[in-house]
Design an enzyme around this catalytic site. Sequence first.
Site, short mmCIF file in Angstrom:
data_model
loop_
_atom_site.label_atom_id
_atom_site.label_comp_id
_atom_site.label_asym_id
_atom_site.label_seq_id
_atom_site.Cartn_x
_atom_site.Cartn_y
_atom_site.Cartn_z
N ARG A 121 0.82 -1.24 0.00
CA ARG A 121 0.00 0.00 0.00
C ARG A 121 0.84 1.27 0.00
NH1 ARG A 121 -2.88 -3.52 3.15
NH2 ARG A 121 -4.68 -4.28 2.01
N LYS A 143 3.98 11.18 -11.91
CA LYS A 143 3.21 10.26 -12.75
C LYS A 143 4.02 8.97 -12.83
CE LYS A 143 0.57 13.14 -15.95
NZ LYS A 143 0.40 13.49 -17.37
N GLU A 185 12.33 18.44 -24.74
CA GLU A 185 11.48 18.78 -23.58
C GLU A 185 11.92 20.12 -22.98
OE1 GLU A 185 8.79 17.21 -22.86
OE2 GLU A 185 9.03 15.22 -23.77
N LYS A 227 8.53 22.86 -14.19
CA LYS A 227 7.62 21.71 -14.03
C LYS A 227 7.08 21.66 -12.61
CE LYS A 227 6.42 17.05 -14.99
NZ LYS A 227 6.70 15.77 -15.61
N GLU A 237 -3.49 17.03 -13.12
CA GLU A 237 -3.87 17.42 -14.47
C GLU A 237 -5.35 17.80 -14.57
OE1 GLU A 237 -1.46 15.38 -17.39
OE2 GLU A 237 -3.06 15.67 -18.86
N ARG A 241 -1.86 21.83 -15.70
CA ARG A 241 -0.81 20.88 -16.06
C ARG A 241 -0.83 20.51 -17.54
NH1 ARG A 241 1.52 15.92 -12.25
NH2 ARG A 241 3.00 15.16 -13.78
N ASN A 245 1.62 19.59 -22.19
CA ASN A 245 1.40 18.75 -23.38
C ASN A 245 1.73 19.46 -24.69
OD1 ASN A 245 0.56 16.56 -21.87
ND2 ASN A 245 -1.59 17.25 -21.86
N HIS A 248 2.92 17.51 -27.53
CA HIS A 248 2.65 16.11 -27.21
C HIS A 248 1.37 15.57 -27.84
CE1 HIS A 248 5.89 16.84 -24.44
NE2 HIS A 248 5.89 15.59 -24.04
N HIS A 252 2.40 12.39 -29.63
CA HIS A 252 1.89 11.05 -29.30
C HIS A 252 1.26 10.40 -30.51
CE1 HIS A 252 2.73 10.85 -25.13
NE2 HIS A 252 1.97 11.86 -24.78
N HIS A 265 10.74 9.45 -28.33
CA HIS A 265 9.66 10.31 -27.84
C HIS A 265 9.98 11.80 -28.06
CE1 HIS A 265 6.48 11.80 -25.26
NE2 HIS A 265 7.38 12.43 -24.51
N1 NAD Z 1 6.32 9.91 -15.60
C1 NAD Z 1 6.36 10.91 -16.43
O1 NAD Z 1 5.93 12.03 -16.13
C2 NAD Z 1 6.98 10.70 -17.78
C3 NAD Z 1 7.25 11.80 -18.60
C4 NAD Z 1 7.87 11.58 -19.82
C5 NAD Z 1 8.23 10.28 -20.19
N2 NAD Z 1 7.96 9.25 -19.37
C6 NAD Z 1 8.35 7.87 -19.72
O2 NAD Z 1 9.77 7.83 -19.76
C7 NAD Z 1 10.17 6.78 -20.65
C8 NAD Z 1 11.29 7.29 -21.52
O3 NAD Z 1 12.38 7.66 -20.71
P1 NAD Z 1 13.86 7.80 -21.28
O4 NAD Z 1 13.81 8.65 -22.50
O5 NAD Z 1 14.70 8.21 -20.14
O6 NAD Z 1 14.17 6.34 -21.82
P2 NAD Z 1 14.87 5.07 -21.15
O7 NAD Z 1 14.62 5.00 -19.71
O8 NAD Z 1 14.49 3.91 -21.99
O9 NAD Z 1 16.42 5.38 -21.39
C9 NAD Z 1 16.91 5.48 -22.71
C10 NAD Z 1 18.15 4.59 -22.92
O10 NAD Z 1 19.27 5.20 -22.27
C11 NAD Z 1 19.93 4.26 -21.42
N3 NAD Z 1 20.54 5.05 -20.35
C12 NAD Z 1 19.92 5.65 -19.31
N4 NAD Z 1 20.80 6.43 -18.65
C13 NAD Z 1 22.00 6.29 -19.26
C14 NAD Z 1 23.28 6.85 -19.05
N5 NAD Z 1 23.50 7.76 -18.11
N6 NAD Z 1 24.28 6.46 -19.86
C15 NAD Z 1 24.05 5.58 -20.86
N7 NAD Z 1 22.87 5.04 -21.14
C16 NAD Z 1 21.84 5.40 -20.34
C17 NAD Z 1 18.82 3.32 -21.01
O11 NAD Z 1 19.35 2.10 -20.56
C18 NAD Z 1 18.03 3.20 -22.30
O12 NAD Z 1 18.65 2.28 -23.16
C19 NAD Z 1 8.93 6.35 -21.40
O13 NAD Z 1 8.49 5.12 -20.87
C20 NAD Z 1 7.90 7.44 -21.09
O14 NAD Z 1 6.57 6.94 -21.07
C21 NAD Z 1 7.35 9.44 -18.17
#
Ligand code: NAD
Length: 360
Positions: A121, A143, A185, A227, A237, A241, A245, A248, A252, A265
């Site tokens: 929980r 999120k 971003e 942010k 949101e 918030r 987007n 986005h 998306h 992304h």
């Molecule tokens: N929660 C939120 O508010 C929110 C907002 C935007 C995106 N997201 C989510 O985030 C995800 C994308 O995140 P991301 O772009 O960080 O991708 P990711 O976590 O897949 O990382 C991208 C790649 O970089 C590698 N990596 C990470 N740090 C590294 C480093 N310091 N050196 C070398 N390699 C490294 C990872 O292993 C991976 O292969 C998606 O699932 C998306 O839905 C969430």
Amino acid sequence: MINNVKVELGERSYPIAIGTDILSDLGKRIKEFGFSRVAILSNPKVFHLYGERVTDSLEREGLKANVVVVPDGEEYKELLWVYYIYGEILKQRLDRGSAIIALGGGVIGDMAGFVASTYMRGISFIQVPTTLLAQVDSSVGGKTGVNHAIGKNMIGTFYQPRLVWTDVGTLKTLPRREFLAGIAEVIKYGVIRDQMLFSYLETHRQGMLDLESEVLGYIITRSCEIKSDIVSRDEREGGLRAVLNYGHTIGHAIETATGYTVYLHGEAVAIGMLIEARLSAALGLIGEEEYGRIRSLINSYGLPTDLSRDVVVERILSSMELDKKAVAGSLRFVLPEKIGTVSIRSITDRDIIAKSLNPY
Ligand SMILES: NC(=O)c1ccc[n+]([C@@H]2O[C@H](COP(=O)([O-])OP(=O)(O)OC[C@H]3O[C@@H](n4cnc5c(N)ncnc54)[C@H](O)[C@@H]3O)[C@@H](O)[C@H]2O)c1
């Protein structure tokens, strides 16, 4: 140098610390919370690069660092792997007084947060983001979630971390394409809220690309401030918030229409920002000059600005219409009015959207 930003959410407020080479100080900071146990969630690639620094720093403070590693990739951000993580931390005897440390990019952060919000929980979690996207966006705001075969991020919670610990030094090992995608971003924050950040990105391009600590420290801190201000005023949101987007709504739809295989992304968001800026210009909200500045900035960081010709516009339009945020018959967009200011508009004229999608 450590910059501090606070996310103000009453008793769930938390600090974001941004600095260079601060991973080895994490243990000292975490010790202050008095957690009974901690477990690090990471993937093989990131753990290989930074795991030892984090486990050493915990162990220096007398904290045993349990570790859970999941495979690297968006496709593992799903409930089967969440179930696997529950099993590992149950075996490690994490209890209500324990914490999970997310060491990695947005995928690891989203999964760790989801697990922390549901395990027994709810237990504490700490974000240690290692991609630019995670440092400026996903680690802040609470999120969490995983994907379902029918849709991305469809299963999730709002659950805030106790601390975000950002070491900009980790960006040195990040693949260049991932780094540039994260810049999209940051450009977004400039357009929606801060024309000074936008100008800074124009004038410090070389420092950004050379990963100068001071430049990265500034843009990450500023992004987190923006942010966190928005999230503090609208955590779930309900209204404000939604300005996050920008780029986005179309971004998306581009990702869905291209099956998540063509663009990262941030790259899809870059194209989305440009299309939405074009839409704004078509409605007479921004002028040619500001549109040109947005386009040049996105371009100058090697990000795509236009859809490749083989992407079918009709598919993007229908994907937007099916989106969970679409309201019957009209689509809502965050549109720039000038750099630093946006407004949210509902558009019913499908032709004007189609024209902005396809400038050829
Ligand atoms: N929660 C939120 O508010 C929110 C907002 C935007 C995106 N997201 C989510 O985030 C995800 C994308 O995140 P991301 O772009 O960080 O991708 P990711 O976590 O897949 O990382 C991208 C790649 O970089 C590698 N990596 C990470 N740090 C590294 C480093 N310091 N050196 C070398 N390699 C490294 C990872 O292993 C991976 O292969 C998606 O699932 C998306 O839905 C969430």
